[in-house]
Design an enzyme around this catalytic site. Structure first.
Site: not given
Ligand code: NDP
Ligand code: OXD
Length: 322
Positions: A237, A285
């Site tokens: 993350r 992502h």
């Protein structure tokens, strides 16, 4: 007559309409609610989520399942008003394979100097870069869960020297008759094992979940413990990384390169300094994805277990945070 099952799709930043055909096929009798028009909130049995609007889950009195569309649940637990209901995540072999392909690519593109070859090819220059056998390159994977282990196995199969770091002790093939790690993987765990782990990471892959313990873990202090010039791959993350510390470590040559698939701000704004740094490679992502049919099937399985009183078999341990 009992009310029909009602599933709501909640996200503050994704358009979930791509999930509808798979959920219609999996739940032909259910009401599916998407977007602004959620209808009466008291009907909703299950919420399928990615960054659900803050406070909304707490307003669903009949809610039985909070289903993440991803492996991580931090985007759900970030809600300070999260109600006490089972939160489930996706565990999917295809997701593991997608992540494995991405991580192997990211390791290889840097270790085999693919950026330099792209530049040479664009200039029509036949130029060799050093060729180092994979076993001489040490890849460390922080996070030996579903995804970290899949990546470790593939990197070992190529021939890299692979080590891993987890929160709890793992049984390795060298010392245990019933190992939970692939042969050849060197394992470290806990705060006490971190320095030894980092000292042998020419590439460090972050595949940790985002928790109170791991937020900001990719920081100046950690970078100082890596071999000089190490490559950082962050597929965990964005909030694992202290961005200013990365820029500083690259400027000092402490880190040689970074490949970042997860960013604190997504989409990363065009003016962000990461875009301008040639040592940083950003991907949006996309390291891996799960097919809508798998999300729908796992939602159905999780609801069935919860309704059978077996939530503990599928719900994430929220005390642990992952
Ligand atoms: P798992 O829950 O299966 O594994 C988590 C691993 O991290 C475990 O090995 C765990 O240790 C370890 N861990 C947790 N906390 C700590 C800590 N404080 N110190 C050391 N190790 C720790 O997760 P997954 O493998 O399924 O996924 C990992 C993460 O990858 C997700 O949470 C998500 O953030 C990210 N992800 C990113 C994607 C992308 O496209 N970029 C896609 C999918 C996931 P232990 O084994 O001891 O419990
Ligand atoms: C996930 C992700 O958590 O895609 O699955 O990041």
């Amino acid at each position: 007559m009992s009310a029909p099952l009602t599933i709501a799709f909640l996200s503050s930043n994704l358009d979930f309409s791509y999930l509808l055909p798979a959920f219609q096929a999996q739940f032909p009798q259910a009401q599916l609610r998407l977007g602004q028009d959620l209808g009466p909130l008291e009907d909703i049995d299950a919420a399928v989520c990615w960054c659900p609007p803050e406070g909304l889950l707490a307003r669903l009195p009949r809610l039985r399942l909070i289903q993440s569309v991803g492996a991580g649940i931090d985007h759900i637990t970030a809600d300070p008003a999260l109600p006490d209901r089972p939160v489930c995540r996706i565990i999917d072999p295809d997701m593991g394979q997608g992540m494995t392909a991405y991580v192997c690519w990211a390791v290889i593109q840097q270790q085999r100097h693919m950026g330099a070859y792209l530049r040479s090819a664009a200039a029509r220059r036949w130029e060799e870069q050093p060729v180092q056998p994979p076993r001489q390159h040490r890849v460390g994977i922080a996070g030996l869960g579903t995804l970290g282990l899949a990546c470790a196995q593939a990197l070992l199969a190529i021939g890299y020297s692979v080590r891993g770091w987890s929160r709890t002790h793992k049984h390795d093939a060298k010392h245990d008759a019933k190992p939970d790690l692939p042969a050849g993987l060197q394992a470290f765990h806990g705060a006490a094992g971190l320095a030894d782990f980092l000292a042998g990471c020419d590439t460090l892959v972050c595949l940790l979940p985002l928790t109170d313990d791991t937020r900001g873990i990719l920081n100046r202090e950690l970078f100082r413990q890596l071999p000089r010039g190490a490559h950082l791959i962050n597929v965990g993350r964005g909030d694992h990384l202290v961005e200013a510390d990365l820029l500083e470590a690259l400027a000092e040559g402490r880190l040689g390169a970074a490949t970042l698939d997860a960013l604190s701000q997504e989409p990363l704004p065009p003016q962000h300094p990461f875009w301008a740094d040639p040592r940083i490679l950003i991907t949006p992502h996309i390291a891996t994805r799960t097919a809508p049919a798998v999300i729908a099937r796992q939602t159905a399985d999780n609801l069935a277990r919860i309704d059978a009183g077996r939530a503990s078999e599928v719900a994430v341990d929220l005390q642990r945070g992952y």
